[in-house]
Motif scaffolding. Structure first.
Motif, PDB file in Angstrom:
ATOM      1  N   PRO A  53       0.838  -1.206   0.000  1.00 47.43           N
ATOM      2  CA  PRO A  53       0.000   0.000   0.000  1.00 47.43           C
ATOM      3  C   PRO A  53       0.870   1.252   0.000  1.00 47.43           C
ATOM      4  O   PRO A  53       1.924   1.282   0.630  1.00 47.43           O
ATOM      5  CB  PRO A  53      -0.790  -0.107   1.306  1.00 47.43           C
ATOM      6  CG  PRO A  53      -0.609  -1.496   1.794  1.00 47.43           C
ATOM      7  CD  PRO A  53       0.640  -2.032   1.172  1.00 47.43           C
ATOM      8  N   HIS A  54       0.430   2.255  -0.723  1.00 48.11           N
ATOM      9  CA  HIS A  54       1.173   3.506  -0.809  1.00 48.11           C
ATOM     10  C   HIS A  54       0.948   4.320   0.457  1.00 48.11           C
ATOM     11  O   HIS A  54      -0.184   4.502   0.885  1.00 48.11           O
ATOM     12  CB  HIS A  54       0.717   4.299  -2.043  1.00 48.11           C
ATOM     13  CG  HIS A  54       1.476   5.558  -2.231  1.00 48.11           C
ATOM     14  ND1 HIS A  54       2.771   5.574  -2.680  1.00 48.11           N
ATOM     15  CD2 HIS A  54       1.130   6.849  -2.004  1.00 48.11           C
ATOM     16  CE1 HIS A  54       3.195   6.825  -2.732  1.00 48.11           C
ATOM     17  NE2 HIS A  54       2.222   7.612  -2.326  1.00 48.11           N
ATOM     18  N   ARG A  55       2.025   4.787   1.072  1.00 50.99           N
ATOM     19  CA  ARG A  55       1.942   5.637   2.259  1.00 50.99           C
ATOM     20  C   ARG A  55       2.698   6.913   1.948  1.00 50.99           C
ATOM     21  O   ARG A  55       3.871   6.873   1.609  1.00 50.99           O
ATOM     22  CB  ARG A  55       2.576   4.942   3.454  1.00 50.99           C
ATOM     23  CG  ARG A  55       1.827   3.713   3.903  1.00 50.99           C
ATOM     24  CD  ARG A  55       2.575   2.968   4.969  1.00 50.99           C
ATOM     25  NE  ARG A  55       2.869   3.842   6.084  1.00 50.99           N
ATOM     26  CZ  ARG A  55       3.327   3.419   7.249  1.00 50.99           C
ATOM     27  NH1 ARG A  55       3.547   2.156   7.446  1.00 50.99           N
ATOM     28  NH2 ARG A  55       3.572   4.271   8.218  1.00 50.99           N
ATOM     29  N   ASP A  56       2.019   8.032   2.062  1.00 53.04           N
ATOM     30  CA  ASP A  56       2.667   9.305   1.781  1.00 53.04           C
ATOM     31  C   ASP A  56       2.135  10.345   2.763  1.00 53.04           C
ATOM     32  O   ASP A  56       0.933  10.609   2.804  1.00 53.04           O
ATOM     33  CB  ASP A  56       2.377   9.724   0.335  1.00 53.04           C
ATOM     34  CG  ASP A  56       3.215  10.901  -0.076  1.00 53.04           C
ATOM     35  OD1 ASP A  56       2.988  12.004   0.456  1.00 53.04           O
ATOM     36  OD2 ASP A  56       4.101  10.724  -0.924  1.00 53.04           O
ATOM     37  N   THR A  57       3.037  10.929   3.544  1.00 51.49           N
ATOM     38  CA  THR A  57       2.604  11.893   4.552  1.00 51.49           C
ATOM     39  C   THR A  57       1.999  13.150   3.934  1.00 51.49           C
ATOM     40  O   THR A  57       1.122  13.769   4.533  1.00 51.49           O
ATOM     41  CB  THR A  57       3.761  12.292   5.492  1.00 51.49           C
ATOM     42  OG1 THR A  57       4.848  12.778   4.719  1.00 51.49           O
ATOM     43  CG2 THR A  57       4.211  11.110   6.335  1.00 51.49           C
ATOM     44  N   LEU A  58       2.441  13.531   2.736  1.00 43.93           N
ATOM     45  CA  LEU A  58       1.862  14.711   2.092  1.00 43.93           C
ATOM     46  C   LEU A  58       0.368  14.489   1.832  1.00 43.93           C
ATOM     47  O   LEU A  58      -0.453  15.376   2.080  1.00 43.93           O
ATOM     48  CB  LEU A  58       2.587  15.043   0.788  1.00 43.93           C
ATOM     49  CG  LEU A  58       2.044  16.249   0.021  1.00 43.93           C
ATOM     50  CD1 LEU A  58       2.151  17.528   0.858  1.00 43.93           C
ATOM     51  CD2 LEU A  58       2.777  16.406  -1.298  1.00 43.93           C
ATOM     52  N   LEU A  59       0.011  13.316   1.354  1.00 44.27           N
ATOM     53  CA  LEU A  59      -1.397  13.026   1.102  1.00 44.27           C
ATOM     54  C   LEU A  59      -2.194  12.993   2.410  1.00 44.27           C
ATOM     55  O   LEU A  59      -3.323  13.497   2.464  1.00 44.27           O
ATOM     56  CB  LEU A  59      -1.534  11.703   0.347  1.00 44.27           C
ATOM     57  CG  LEU A  59      -0.883  11.671  -1.036  1.00 44.27           C
ATOM     58  CD1 LEU A  59      -1.023  10.293  -1.662  1.00 44.27           C
ATOM     59  CD2 LEU A  59      -1.441  12.745  -1.939  1.00 44.27           C
ATOM     60  N   LEU A  60      -1.598  12.458   3.455  1.00 45.88           N
ATOM     61  CA  LEU A  60      -2.269  12.451   4.750  1.00 45.88           C
ATOM     62  C   LEU A  60      -2.441  13.886   5.265  1.00 45.88           C
ATOM     63  O   LEU A  60      -3.491  14.237   5.816  1.00 45.88           O
ATOM     64  CB  LEU A  60      -1.473  11.606   5.747  1.00 45.88           C
ATOM     65  CG  LEU A  60      -2.070  11.466   7.143  1.00 45.88           C
ATOM     66  CD1 LEU A  60      -3.477  10.879   7.087  1.00 45.88           C
ATOM     67  CD2 LEU A  60      -1.151  10.610   8.005  1.00 45.88           C
ATOM     68  N   ARG A  61      -1.428  14.729   5.067  1.00 46.73           N
ATOM     69  CA  ARG A  61      -1.523  16.126   5.489  1.00 46.73           C
ATOM     70  C   ARG A  61      -2.623  16.859   4.727  1.00 46.73           C
ATOM     71  O   ARG A  61      -3.320  17.706   5.285  1.00 46.73           O
ATOM     72  CB  ARG A  61      -0.173  16.814   5.315  1.00 46.73           C
ATOM     73  CG  ARG A  61       0.851  16.300   6.336  1.00 46.73           C
ATOM     74  CD  ARG A  61       2.260  16.790   6.095  1.00 46.73           C
ATOM     75  NE  ARG A  61       2.310  18.236   6.001  1.00 46.73           N
ATOM     76  CZ  ARG A  61       3.066  18.882   5.106  1.00 46.73           C
ATOM     77  NH1 ARG A  61       3.804  18.216   4.239  1.00 46.73           N
ATOM     78  NH2 ARG A  61       3.080  20.193   5.094  1.00 46.73           N
TER      79      ARG A  61
END
Length: 186
Positions: free
Chosen positions: A91-99
């Motif tokens: 699964p893709h995890r990206d803090t920018l998308l979470l932010r």
């Protein structure tokens, strides 16, 4: 991908010392799989203990001399087994998308500037990948190894192209948003 398999791959391409591997990770493998100097040395010890690699004999034994390693038959067999095995995508995890998701409830203050910074970083990475492609993959280099290495590089180019386009769209969307206010009550 796992670090032991990345190291086995690099050593099959060229027997190397830990320092040389670290440099190669910084310049090439590190574009898609990173490791610290300490992680590489720790993994070299494990691979050697497991009988997958060996230190090459030194011409002149000296204290503190760097060891170069090569892959043994068992290491090649392990890499071939791992290469042929089926693996599910991660699964893709990206803090920018979470932010961005969090900004929907707390507001966008400061986020637009960071989107611009991310865009510049991805544009630089894309330019670097394109320079590597021009330098290392001229027309006519169509051997199996070259084609597979170029395929990996093309994945990097395509990903960076995606990110630059997506960030451009995100910034256009930001231009239409009210200033820094949450979209739903807190």
């Amino acid at each position: 991908m796992s670090l032991p398999h990345a190291i086995l791959t690099a050593l099959l391409e060229k027997p190397s010392s830990g320092l040389e591997l670290t440099r190669r990770f910084d310049r090439s493998i590190g574009y898609f799989w990173s490791a610290t100097h300490q992680q590489i040395y720790r993994e070299l010890g494990k691979l050697e203990a497991d009988g997958l690699i060996r230190a090459l004999p030194s011409e002149q034994p000296a204290r503190g001399q760097k060891k170069s390693y090569e892959v043994l038959h068992a290491g090649r067999a392990e890499l071939a087994r791992w290469t042929a095995a089926s693996q599910n995508p991660k699964p893709h995890r990206d803090t920018l998308l979470l932010r961005l998701r969090a900004a929907a409830v707390v507001g966008t203050a400061g986020l637009e500037a960071d989107l611009r910074r991310h865009l510049r970083l991805h544009e630089r990475q894309l330019a670097e990948y394109r320079e590597i492609e021009q330098r290392d993959f001229p027309p006519g280099r169509d051997g199996t190894e070259d084609r597979l290495r170029h395929l990996v590089l093309r994945a990097g180019i395509d990903l960076e192209t995606f990110w630059t386009q997506w960030l451009g769209s995100a910034l256009a969307e930001f231009a239409e948003l009210p200033d820094g206010e949450p979209t739903s009550p807190a």
